[in-house]
Motif scaffolding. Structure first.
Motif, PDB file in Angstrom:
ATOM      1  N   VAL A 176      34.188  77.245 -15.311  1.00  0.00           N
ATOM      2  CA  VAL A 176      35.302  77.001 -16.238  1.00  0.00           C
ATOM      3  C   VAL A 176      36.202  75.888 -15.722  1.00  0.00           C
ATOM      4  O   VAL A 176      36.694  75.054 -16.497  1.00  0.00           O
ATOM      5  CB  VAL A 176      36.110  78.304 -16.449  1.00  0.00           C
ATOM      6  N   GLN A 177      36.400  75.832 -14.405  1.00  0.00           N
ATOM      7  CA  GLN A 177      37.277  74.825 -13.819  1.00  0.00           C
ATOM      8  C   GLN A 177      36.618  73.458 -13.655  1.00  0.00           C
ATOM      9  O   GLN A 177      37.305  72.466 -13.396  1.00  0.00           O
ATOM     10  CB  GLN A 177      37.780  75.314 -12.461  1.00  0.00           C
ATOM     11  N   SER A 178      35.305  73.402 -13.837  1.00  0.00           N
ATOM     12  CA  SER A 178      34.581  72.150 -13.587  1.00  0.00           C
ATOM     13  C   SER A 178      34.794  71.101 -14.669  1.00  0.00           C
ATOM     14  O   SER A 178      34.630  69.895 -14.423  1.00  0.00           O
ATOM     15  CB  SER A 178      33.079  72.422 -13.429  1.00  0.00           C
ATOM     16  N   LYS A 179      35.160  71.531 -15.885  1.00  0.00           N
ATOM     17  CA  LYS A 179      35.375  70.587 -16.980  1.00  0.00           C
ATOM     18  C   LYS A 179      36.143  71.277 -18.101  1.00  0.00           C
ATOM     19  O   LYS A 179      35.869  72.439 -18.413  1.00  0.00           O
ATOM     20  CB  LYS A 179      34.029  70.062 -17.515  1.00  0.00           C
ATOM     21  N   ILE A 180      37.068  70.578 -18.698  1.00  0.00           N
ATOM     22  CA  ILE A 180      37.864  71.151 -19.788  1.00  0.00           C
ATOM     23  C   ILE A 180      36.956  71.557 -20.944  1.00  0.00           C
ATOM     24  O   ILE A 180      36.068  70.805 -21.350  1.00  0.00           O
ATOM     25  CB  ILE A 180      38.916  70.130 -20.280  1.00  0.00           C
ATOM     26  N   GLY A 181      37.177  72.734 -21.462  1.00  0.00           N
ATOM     27  CA  GLY A 181      36.436  73.216 -22.626  1.00  0.00           C
ATOM     28  C   GLY A 181      35.279  74.135 -22.310  1.00  0.00           C
ATOM     29  O   GLY A 181      34.710  74.752 -23.209  1.00  0.00           O
ATOM     30  N   ARG A 182      34.923  74.216 -21.031  1.00  0.00           N
ATOM     31  CA  ARG A 182      33.810  75.099 -20.674  1.00  0.00           C
ATOM     32  C   ARG A 182      34.262  76.560 -20.644  1.00  0.00           C
ATOM     33  O   ARG A 182      35.390  76.871 -20.253  1.00  0.00           O
ATOM     34  CB  ARG A 182      33.227  74.697 -19.317  1.00  0.00           C
ATOM     35  N   ILE A 183      33.338  77.433 -21.027  1.00  0.00           N
ATOM     36  CA  ILE A 183      33.626  78.865 -21.137  1.00  0.00           C
ATOM     37  C   ILE A 183      32.566  79.651 -20.377  1.00  0.00           C
ATOM     38  O   ILE A 183      31.385  79.302 -20.398  1.00  0.00           O
ATOM     39  CB  ILE A 183      33.634  79.302 -22.618  1.00  0.00           C
ATOM     40  N   ALA A 184      32.993  80.715 -19.713  1.00  0.00           N
ATOM     41  CA  ALA A 184      32.059  81.621 -19.048  1.00  0.00           C
ATOM     42  C   ALA A 184      32.215  83.019 -19.637  1.00  0.00           C
ATOM     43  O   ALA A 184      33.319  83.425 -20.023  1.00  0.00           O
ATOM     44  CB  ALA A 184      32.319  81.657 -17.546  1.00  0.00           C
ATOM     45  N   VAL A 185      31.098  83.725 -19.707  1.00  0.00           N
ATOM     46  CA  VAL A 185      31.087  85.081 -20.242  1.00  0.00           C
ATOM     47  C   VAL A 185      30.324  85.980 -19.278  1.00  0.00           C
ATOM     48  O   VAL A 185      29.249  85.608 -18.793  1.00  0.00           O
ATOM     49  CB  VAL A 185      30.422  85.134 -21.639  1.00  0.00           C
ATOM     50  N   ILE A 186      30.878  87.139 -19.015  1.00  0.00           N
ATOM     51  CA  ILE A 186      30.187  88.149 -18.211  1.00  0.00           C
ATOM     52  C   ILE A 186      30.021  89.384 -19.079  1.00  0.00           C
ATOM     53  O   ILE A 186      31.000  89.910 -19.627  1.00  0.00           O
ATOM     54  CB  ILE A 186      30.983  88.507 -16.932  1.00  0.00           C
TER      55      ILE A 186
END
Length: 316
Positions: free
Chosen positions: A286-296
């Motif tokens: 998520v912190q690597s690029k604006i707009g990225r999303i992670a889901v668990i």
């Protein structure tokens, strides 16, 4: 539609920890294929990563047993065992996913890439091996292996002595160009299986495999970055991340910001051997690029979680 890297947890490959047969694993893969193909059917570009803990352990133990019976039987090096497990798991996932796609009239191709992942030979993990692999040995046998093979052996919960290997962080993926080519051509790719085969760069493009285990969640995060994925979906045994897990005041989390996740980590809510690496991998992505999303989330709830209906979504 999104480009999604899906990281499969161990339960997606071996639902019954007491039955590690290839036949049973294939049956589990057939069930695992259904929610994955749900995402493909929705139009998403899907890249699949997976663990290999039980499988690589079986391979190591088999060679150790064979060597114990007859010293002329060589013990297979650990990197080669990792490569074998990638092929074995990838083959079964290819079969299961391809068959499920055929049932739904989808014509995408699917391929497994045997993947090498570069690690830093000065990574602190090499000074403190922690991941147990292979068979149990007596103290006498363990000392012999330490003397003859240079293994690091530790006593494991009074069950005997066992080899331990380091778990370094991934730096980059050697097969990145090949994987990108396949993904850009619209194919489904299985990659960084078991975290990838750890290799160190010896200079001039020379790579050397090392006996280590890369956490599959961190490897999945790395390939998601390199492929410029929109979402990293980490599938595990539970539907949502929780704080105060197992306590009367347990709270399941639907949405979590980076700041909240970091606070929960500092407060010690996530177990080091299970949820902590998943949350840390999600944060890195998520912190690597604006707009990225992670889901668990769990395997069964993958589709609903992509829609934000369940699971735990991590955003900036």
């Amino acid at each position: 539609m999104s480009k999604i890297v899906v990281a499969l947890g161990g339960n997606a490959l071996q639902a019954n920890p007491n039955d590690k047969s290839a036949e049973t694993q294939l049956k589990t893969c057939i069930e695992t294929a259904k929610p994955i193909v749900d995402l493909i059917e929705e139009g998403h570009e899907v890249v699949i990563a997976h663990g290999n803990g039980p499988q690589v352990g079986q391979l190591v133990a088999a060679y150790e047993t064979a060597a114990a019976v007859n010293e002329k039987n060589p013990i297979m090096p650990f990197p080669e065992c990792g490569a074998m497990s990638q092929g074995y798991i990838g083959y079964q996932l290819q079969q299961a996913i391809k068959e499920e796609m055929k049932k739904r009239g989808l014509s995408k191709e699917i391929a497994t890439v045997i993947t090498q992942v570069v690690v830093d030979e000065n990574d602190p993990a090499f000074k403190n091996p922690t991941k147990p692999v292979g068979s149990f040995f007596t103290e006498e046998q363990a000392k012999k292996l330490m003397d003859e093979k240079g293994y690091v052996m530790k006593e494991d919960a009074n069950r005997g002595w066992r080899r331990v290997v380091p778990s370094p962080l991934p730096k980059t993926v050697i097969e990145e160009p090949v994987i990108k080519t396949l993904v850009n051509a619209g194919h489904v790719v299985i990659t960084v299986g078991g975290g990838g085969i750890p290799v160190v760069d010896k200079g001039n493009g020379n790579l050397e495999g090392v006996p280590a285990v890369i956490d599959k969640d961190f490897a999945s995060e790395k390939i998601a970055e390199l492929l410029n994925a929109d979402k990293l979906v980490i599938l595990t045994a539970v539907e949502q991340v929780s704080i105060n897990f197992g306590k009367p005041n347990q709270k399941n989390i639907l949405k979590m910001t980076v700041d909240e996740a970091e606070r929960y980590i500092e407060e010690g809510h996530f177990a080091p051997g299970s949820m902590l690496p998943k949350v840390k991998a999600a944060l890195s992505f998520v912190q690597s690029k604006i707009g990225r999303i992670a889901v668990i989330t769990s395997l069964e709830k993958a589709k609903e979680s992509i829609m934000g209906l369940t699971g735990t979504t991590i955003t900036v």
